[in-house]
Design a protein around this motif. Structure first.
Motif, PDB file in Angstrom:
ATOM      1  N   LYS A 100       0.533  -1.521   0.051  1.00 26.74           N
ATOM      2  CA  LYS A 100       0.263   0.465   0.557  1.00 26.74           C
ATOM      3  C   LYS A 100       0.707   1.583  -0.180  1.00 26.74           C
ATOM      4  O   LYS A 100       0.619   2.592  -0.861  1.00 26.74           O
ATOM      5  N   SER A 101       2.026   0.986   0.627  1.00 26.19           N
ATOM      6  CA  SER A 101       3.030   2.459   0.143  1.00 26.19           C
ATOM      7  C   SER A 101       4.129   2.098  -1.265  1.00 26.19           C
ATOM      8  O   SER A 101       4.307   4.070  -1.200  1.00 26.19           O
ATOM      9  N   LEU A 102       3.158   2.120  -2.081  1.00 29.69           N
ATOM     10  CA  LEU A 102       4.490   1.930  -3.487  1.00 29.69           C
ATOM     11  C   LEU A 102       3.158   2.240  -3.904  1.00 29.69           C
ATOM     12  O   LEU A 102       2.290   1.941  -4.538  1.00 29.69           O
ATOM     13  N   MET A 103       4.056   3.519  -5.115  1.00 30.74           N
ATOM     14  CA  MET A 103       2.851   4.088  -6.399  1.00 30.74           C
ATOM     15  C   MET A 103       4.265   4.124  -7.592  1.00 30.74           C
ATOM     16  O   MET A 103       5.265   5.042  -7.304  1.00 30.74           O
ATOM     17  N   THR A 104       3.894   3.750  -8.322  1.00 26.97           N
ATOM     18  CA  THR A 104       5.056   3.499  -9.587  1.00 26.97           C
ATOM     19  C   THR A 104       3.947   4.071 -11.224  1.00 26.97           C
ATOM     20  O   THR A 104       2.498   3.956 -11.137  1.00 26.97           O
ATOM     21  N   VAL A 105       5.208   4.565 -12.124  1.00 31.52           N
ATOM     22  CA  VAL A 105       4.164   5.036 -12.783  1.00 31.52           C
ATOM     23  C   VAL A 105       5.065   4.304 -14.303  1.00 31.52           C
ATOM     24  O   VAL A 105       6.506   4.322 -13.931  1.00 31.52           O
ATOM     25  N   GLU A 106       4.383   3.962 -15.025  1.00 28.82           N
ATOM     26  CA  GLU A 106       4.732   3.019 -16.592  1.00 28.82           C
ATOM     27  C   GLU A 106       4.443   3.931 -17.401  1.00 28.82           C
ATOM     28  O   GLU A 106       3.344   4.409 -18.103  1.00 28.82           O
TER      29      GLU A 106
END
Length: 164
Positions: A112-118
């Protein structure tokens, strides 16, 4: 040269969460039939009411990828095979000023503390020339720890190292 469909993609951590008001999103759950050590990735994905079976190969910036739509019943029949190797996230699909689109993932559960963008590209040259916007963070394209099949088995201790 290969006749396999290719995915040319760069992946970043987020430095700042952009304004996502009005950006379309989907709830995703995906699980891996193969383990994180396997060179081939066999994945089940449910994106809202759509279901897919995907196979990916290779590493890094350019990977082979094939995806087929499957029925909800087929998905549910195979889903138990992914026990212990799953990821849940909300995916936002938006546009960038250069005409590219992005997939921004906000993970749930243990992640839940992870955010990524591709961002996907038509060529390696386009991927290498890409200048990310200010809200993108560290480029993790080549870091195997941030591949979803690796994240599917991350515990909270390892997550702290990844997001620290």
């Amino acid at each position: 040269m290969t006749d396999r469909p290719l995915e040319i993609e760069r992946k970043f951590l987020l430095r700042i969460l952009p304004d996502l008001d009005g950006v379309p999103s989907a709830e995703i759950r995906q699980g891996y039939v193969t383990s994180s050590e396997d060179s081939i990735e066999l994945r089940l994905r449910q994106s809202d009411k759509n279901h897919f079976l995907s196979i990916k190969g290779g590493e890094g910036l350019v990977r082979s990828e094939r995806e087929v739509a499957i029925t909800a019943a087929q998905f549910e029949a195979l889903w138990p095979e992914t026990e212990g190797r799953r990821v849940e996230k909300t995916r936002f699909k938006g546009g960038l000023p250069g005409g590219q689109t992005y997939d921004l993932d906000i993970y749930a559960g243990t992640l839940k503390s992870l955010m990524t963008v591709e961002v996907e590209f038509p060529s390696e040259a386009a991927a290498e020339a890409f200048v990310p916007p200010d809200w993108f963070g560290m480029d993790v394209t080549l870091d195997k720890r941030y591949r979803n099949k690796a994240l599917a088995v991350v515990d909270s201790e390892m997550l702290a190292k990844l997001t620290g």
